[in-house]
Each structure stands twice: as C-alpha cells, then as structure tokens.
Design a protein around this motif. Sequence first.
Motif, PDB file in Angstrom:
ATOM      1  N   UNK A  23      29.891   8.490  28.823  1.00 53.46           N
ATOM      2  CA  UNK A  23      30.929   9.527  28.928  1.00 53.46           C
ATOM      3  C   UNK A  23      30.582  10.717  28.048  1.00 53.46           C
ATOM      4  N   UNK A  24      30.152  10.445  26.815  1.00 52.10           N
ATOM      5  CA  UNK A  24      29.770  11.520  25.893  1.00 52.10           C
ATOM      6  C   UNK A  24      28.589  12.304  26.442  1.00 52.10           C
ATOM      7  N   UNK A  25      27.607  11.590  27.003  1.00 52.48           N
ATOM      8  CA  UNK A  25      26.427  12.243  27.570  1.00 52.48           C
ATOM      9  C   UNK A  25      26.809  13.152  28.735  1.00 52.48           C
ATOM     10  N   UNK A  26      27.659  12.638  29.630  1.00 51.36           N
ATOM     11  CA  UNK A  26      28.096  13.438  30.788  1.00 51.36           C
ATOM     12  C   UNK A  26      28.879  14.661  30.327  1.00 51.36           C
ATOM     13  N   UNK A  27      29.792  14.470  29.353  1.00 47.57           N
ATOM     14  CA  UNK A  27      30.588  15.598  28.859  1.00 47.57           C
ATOM     15  C   UNK A  27      29.700  16.658  28.217  1.00 47.57           C
ATOM     16  N   UNK A  28      28.674  16.214  27.491  1.00 50.94           N
ATOM     17  CA  UNK A  28      27.756  17.157  26.846  1.00 50.94           C
ATOM     18  C   UNK A  28      26.973  17.944  27.887  1.00 50.94           C
ATOM     19  N   UNK A  29      26.419  17.221  28.887  1.00 50.98           N
ATOM     20  CA  UNK A  29      25.628  17.892  29.925  1.00 50.98           C
ATOM     21  C   UNK A  29      26.495  18.762  30.824  1.00 50.98           C
ATOM     22  N   UNK A  30      27.777  18.425  30.947  1.00 49.71           N
ATOM     23  CA  UNK A  30      28.684  19.242  31.759  1.00 49.71           C
ATOM     24  C   UNK A  30      28.897  20.632  31.155  1.00 49.71           C
ATOM     25  N   UNK A  31      28.536  20.792  29.879  1.00 50.73           N
ATOM     26  CA  UNK A  31      28.662  22.113  29.246  1.00 50.73           C
ATOM     27  C   UNK A  31      27.751  23.137  29.912  1.00 50.73           C
ATOM     28  N   UNK A  32      26.733  22.655  30.636  1.00 44.40           N
ATOM     29  CA  UNK A  32      25.830  23.582  31.324  1.00 44.40           C
ATOM     30  C   UNK A  32      26.568  24.373  32.414  1.00 44.40           C
ATOM     31  N   UNK A  33      27.733  23.871  32.850  1.00 42.31           N
ATOM     32  CA  UNK A  33      28.519  24.595  33.855  1.00 42.31           C
ATOM     33  C   UNK A  33      29.003  25.937  33.324  1.00 42.31           C
ATOM     34  N   UNK A  34      29.075  26.060  31.999  1.00 41.88           N
ATOM     35  CA  UNK A  34      29.512  27.317  31.398  1.00 41.88           C
ATOM     36  C   UNK A  34      28.509  28.441  31.673  1.00 41.88           C
ATOM     37  N   UNK A  35      27.273  28.066  32.085  1.00 43.67           N
ATOM     38  CA  UNK A  35      26.271  29.075  32.425  1.00 43.67           C
ATOM     39  C   UNK A  35      26.589  29.748  33.769  1.00 43.67           C
ATOM     40  N   UNK A  39      33.690  31.855  39.151  1.00 42.36           N
ATOM     41  CA  UNK A  39      33.946  31.692  40.586  1.00 42.36           C
ATOM     42  C   UNK A  39      32.996  30.702  41.258  1.00 42.36           C
ATOM     43  N   UNK A  40      31.894  30.341  40.573  1.00 45.19           N
ATOM     44  CA  UNK A  40      30.924  29.400  41.142  1.00 45.19           C
ATOM     45  C   UNK A  40      31.142  27.963  40.674  1.00 45.19           C
ATOM     46  N   UNK A  41      32.022  27.767  39.746  1.00 43.96           N
ATOM     47  CA  UNK A  41      32.232  26.424  39.198  1.00 43.96           C
ATOM     48  C   UNK A  41      33.028  25.547  40.165  1.00 43.96           C
ATOM     49  N   UNK A  42      32.809  24.210  40.115  1.00 51.22           N
ATOM     50  CA  UNK A  42      33.458  23.300  41.078  1.00 51.22           C
ATOM     51  C   UNK A  42      34.975  23.445  41.155  1.00 51.22           C
ATOM     52  N   UNK A  45      35.641  26.493  43.324  1.00 52.19           N
ATOM     53  CA  UNK A  45      35.209  26.355  44.724  1.00 52.19           C
ATOM     54  C   UNK A  45      35.958  25.263  45.467  1.00 52.19           C
ATOM     55  N   UNK A  46      36.145  24.123  44.784  1.00 49.66           N
ATOM     56  CA  UNK A  46      36.736  22.949  45.443  1.00 49.66           C
ATOM     57  C   UNK A  46      38.174  22.676  45.024  1.00 49.66           C
ATOM     58  N   UNK A  47      38.613  23.376  43.988  1.00 47.75           N
ATOM     59  CA  UNK A  47      39.978  23.173  43.504  1.00 47.75           C
ATOM     60  C   UNK A  47      40.135  21.939  42.643  1.00 47.75           C
ATOM     61  N   UNK A  48      39.034  21.278  42.327  1.00 47.64           N
ATOM     62  CA  UNK A  48      39.093  20.074  41.490  1.00 47.64           C
ATOM     63  C   UNK A  48      37.853  20.018  40.593  1.00 47.64           C
ATOM     64  N   UNK A  49      38.043  19.520  39.382  1.00 45.92           N
ATOM     65  CA  UNK A  49      36.930  19.384  38.444  1.00 45.92           C
ATOM     66  C   UNK A  49      36.148  18.118  38.785  1.00 45.92           C
ATOM     67  N   UNK A  50      34.834  18.229  38.869  1.00 43.55           N
ATOM     68  CA  UNK A  50      33.999  17.070  39.208  1.00 43.55           C
ATOM     69  C   UNK A  50      33.186  16.666  37.989  1.00 43.55           C
ATOM     70  N   UNK A  51      33.579  15.584  37.290  1.00 44.64           N
ATOM     71  CA  UNK A  51      32.784  15.133  36.141  1.00 44.64           C
ATOM     72  C   UNK A  51      31.381  14.745  36.584  1.00 44.64           C
TER      73      UNK A  51
END
Length: 199
Positions: A23-35, A39-42, A45-51
């Motif tokens: 979980x910690x690893x996924x949360x850390x790597x999910x920070x790359x979405x900030x790049x 308007x391009x984030x899940x 686009x999809x109306x829902x956050x995708x871990x």
Amino acid sequence: MKKYFITGLLVLVPLFITVWVLKTLVQTLDQSLLLLPVSWRPEALLGVDIPGFGVILTVAIVLTTGLVATNIFGQQLIVLWEGLLIRVPVVKSIYSSVKQVSDTLFSDSGNAFRQALLIQYPRQGVWTIAFLTGTPGGDVANHLPGEYVSVYVPTTPNPTSGFFLMLPKADVIALDMSVDQALKYIISMGTVAPLSKHH
C-alpha cells in the motif's frame, strides 16, 4: 488459548506487513500522477480515483527513459543534461555522488555487494555480517598500512541504512553464503538461518 493467539499472529502479522508495504509503495508511486495536468488525471477523466494508476505511469516513464537513453540521440541528451547539472555547485556534488552509487547498484556490471563477510563490530568479541564493497582508494589508501578492505555493515531489520568501514583484510572472514541469503538473515534478525552456497 495462548497457542491459538500466537498461531493467529504468525499468520496475520506477515500478511498485514506485506499489505502495508504494498500500500505504501503504491501510494508513493501514485505521486507521479501529479506530473500530469489535472484534466488528464483518472479522477477527472473517469470520475473516480484509481489506486495504482501511478504505478503504471511510473513504470512507463522509467521504460521510456531507458528506451530513449539507449539510443545515440538519447545518450547525447543525457550528456548535455549532466553537463548542465555539474555546473551548479551544490547540485554537482549531490548528483555525482548519487549517480555513482546508483550506477554501482543497478547496472549489470555493478558489484556493490561482492561477498558476505563476518567481522567483529562494534567491538572485539561481538560479530556481525558485512558486505565487501571494494578496497580503500584515493589518499585514504596512503594512510592505511597493509592490506585493507572496504565493507558495508547494514542495520537490522532495515539494511538500507548502515555503516561504511575500512578494515584490515586479515580481520574479515569470508562466508560461504550468497549475498541474497546474508541479506535475508539480516532482515529476519537472525531467525532465518541461511544455507551455504554449496547446498
């Protein structure tokens, strides 16, 4: 009752720790979405956050960087980029040090931990496992009489922190176990006894 409780702990504790690490690893790597632009984030686009979507993005960025860096044009870009970085005083020292360590750890020819050793540390009569990293170099070698080796002593249970020591070669004992087995032994705090390399 106590027996059942301990058995339950033995089953659940490793499971919970594994889930927490993932979980910690996924949360850390999910920070790359900030790049990405908002308007391009899940969630936009999809109306829902995708871990885990950031994990895919991170892997894609790493693979793309590796692909670009392996061709001639990419290598020229890297040389140009590094040339700019080493002109900035503080950045130069940090980047150069980190690059040397990462090249040693991750390259195919890298040989960061060459062999598992047994040494006396932090005092005579107390033994611990260390890893051979090379031999002292530069002016350091001029001040060490005799044959010395450079070793890394990892801490338990987190081997990513530790101590760098230079010891007389006569004071270290080469162990008949692989580096991977020695790391498992350290991480398990001595509870998982390793087999020799010949077993």
